[in-house]
Design a protein around this motif. Structure first.
Motif, PDB file in Angstrom:
ATOM      1  N   UNK B  56       4.829   2.456  -8.135  1.00  0.00           N
ATOM      2  CA  UNK B  56       4.160   1.158  -8.285  1.00  0.00           C
ATOM      3  C   UNK B  56       5.064   0.042  -7.755  1.00  0.00           C
ATOM      4  N   UNK B  57       4.728  -1.217  -8.056  1.00  0.00           N
ATOM      5  CA  UNK B  57       5.456  -2.328  -7.427  1.00  0.00           C
ATOM      6  C   UNK B  57       6.908  -2.414  -7.883  1.00  0.00           C
ATOM      7  N   UNK B  60       8.640  -0.271  -5.417  1.00  0.00           N
ATOM      8  CA  UNK B  60       8.687  -0.952  -4.117  1.00  0.00           C
ATOM      9  C   UNK B  60       9.759  -2.031  -4.128  1.00  0.00           C
ATOM     10  N   UNK B  88      -0.464   4.820   1.073  1.00  0.00           N
ATOM     11  CA  UNK B  88      -1.461   3.777   0.810  1.00  0.00           C
ATOM     12  C   UNK B  88      -0.817   2.540   0.162  1.00  0.00           C
ATOM     13  N   UNK B  89       0.145   2.776  -0.744  1.00  0.00           N
ATOM     14  CA  UNK B  89       0.812   1.672  -1.447  1.00  0.00           C
ATOM     15  C   UNK B  89       1.600   0.813  -0.453  1.00  0.00           C
ATOM     16  N   UNK B  92      -1.020  -1.213   1.711  1.00  0.00           N
ATOM     17  CA  UNK B  92      -1.641  -2.341   0.990  1.00  0.00           C
ATOM     18  C   UNK B  92      -0.687  -3.534   0.930  1.00  0.00           C
ATOM     19  N   UNK B  93       0.587  -3.255   0.700  1.00  0.00           N
ATOM     20  CA  UNK B  93       1.561  -4.333   0.504  1.00  0.00           C
ATOM     21  C   UNK B  93       2.205  -4.802   1.808  1.00  0.00           C
ATOM     22  N   UNK B  95       4.231  -3.205   3.636  1.00  0.00           N
ATOM     23  CA  UNK B  95       5.621  -2.749   3.781  1.00  0.00           C
ATOM     24  C   UNK B  95       5.787  -1.672   4.856  1.00  0.00           C
TER      25      UNK B  95
END
Lengths: 138, 111
Positions: B56-57, B60, B88-89, B92-93, B95
């Motif tokens: 999760x964030x 990250x 996917x994470x 989305x962000x 990165x």
């Protein structure tokens, strides 16, 4: 309309318990595995944000998580004390008073929440603290 | 909940094999390990996320912090990830534009 309430001590170790429980409820409600994964991340973001940033040793506060199944949507409410996020109507976003490092983290968290659930709001509760509501349409 | 962190050397890169879930509880352990590596003079780091089941964030944020640390020493931090749910994470962000993401440790260490 099924409702399940979980109350966890305000400690990061318990966030995994919430993820596990809500993933099980989401599968039972008919979400496919990809949406269950999305929900696990969104719940993790909301719970992590609800934990007090500086936790005193004797802190006995709780974070309350409420799962509700409606005919057209699933709703998850997390009640605690949001430190990073704010926003209703225009979508969730970082709070205004954050330092640079916290703002970077908040931006990542807000981006994930905006993308992974259909709706996310963070509102101040009249009794203090915040309520983060995640909505997933069925 | 345990986070597995094993460090090995591949082609003059420090490779961190991460196993388990990276969240608000376990992310500090990853942060400590990456800070320790940089303090010990490892500035070219590969973080292997193939054994990661959840990110999760907070995870990250740890990776972004480590990237800033190695960049301060003209170093590099690249990732190994082929799992769609983890990629996917990063997408989305935004990165994926920040981290070089490779399909294998050998590819990352040789890049």
């Amino acid at each position: 309309m099924a409702t399940v309430e979980l109350e966890i001590p305000s400690r990061s170790v318990y966030v995994a318990v919430v993820r596990l429980a809500l993933a099980s409820l989401a599968r039972d409600a008919g979400l496919d595995e990809e949406r269950v994964d999305d929900l696990r991340i969104a719940v993790s973001e909301a719970c992590a944000d609800a934990l007090p940033v500086h936790l005193a040793e004797a802190d006995t506060s709780q974070v309350c998580v409420r799962w509700t199944e409606h005919p057209d949507r699933l709703e998850i409410e997390v009640e605690g004390r949001s430190s990073l996020l704010q926003g209703d109507g225009e979508g969730v976003r970082p709070r205004r008073d954050l330092d640079d490092s916290a703002e970077d983290h908040a931006s990542l968290s807000a981006a994930l929440l905006r993308s992974l659930v259909d709706e996310c709001t963070v509102v101040e509760r009249s009794e203090g603290g915040t309520r983060t509501r995640l909505t997933i349409r069925r | 909940m345990e986070l597995g962190l094993d460090v090995r050397e591949v082609d003059s890169h420090s490779v961190v094999d991460v196993k388990g879930e990276i969240d608000v509880y376990t992310a500090p352990k990853l942060r400590e390990k990456l800070i320790e590596l940089v303090s010990d003079g490892s500035y070219d780091i590969v973080v292997n996320l193939e054994g990661v089941e959840f990110l999760d964030s907070t995870g990250l944020g740890v990776l972004v912090g480590a990237l800033k640390r190695v960049k301060a020493h003209d170093g590099s931090l690249s990732l190994v990830c082929t799992q769609d749910k983890i990629l996917k994470i990063f997408k989305i962000t935004g990165l994926t534009k920040v981290f070089p993401i490779h399909g294998s440790v050998e590819e990352a260490a040789g890049a």
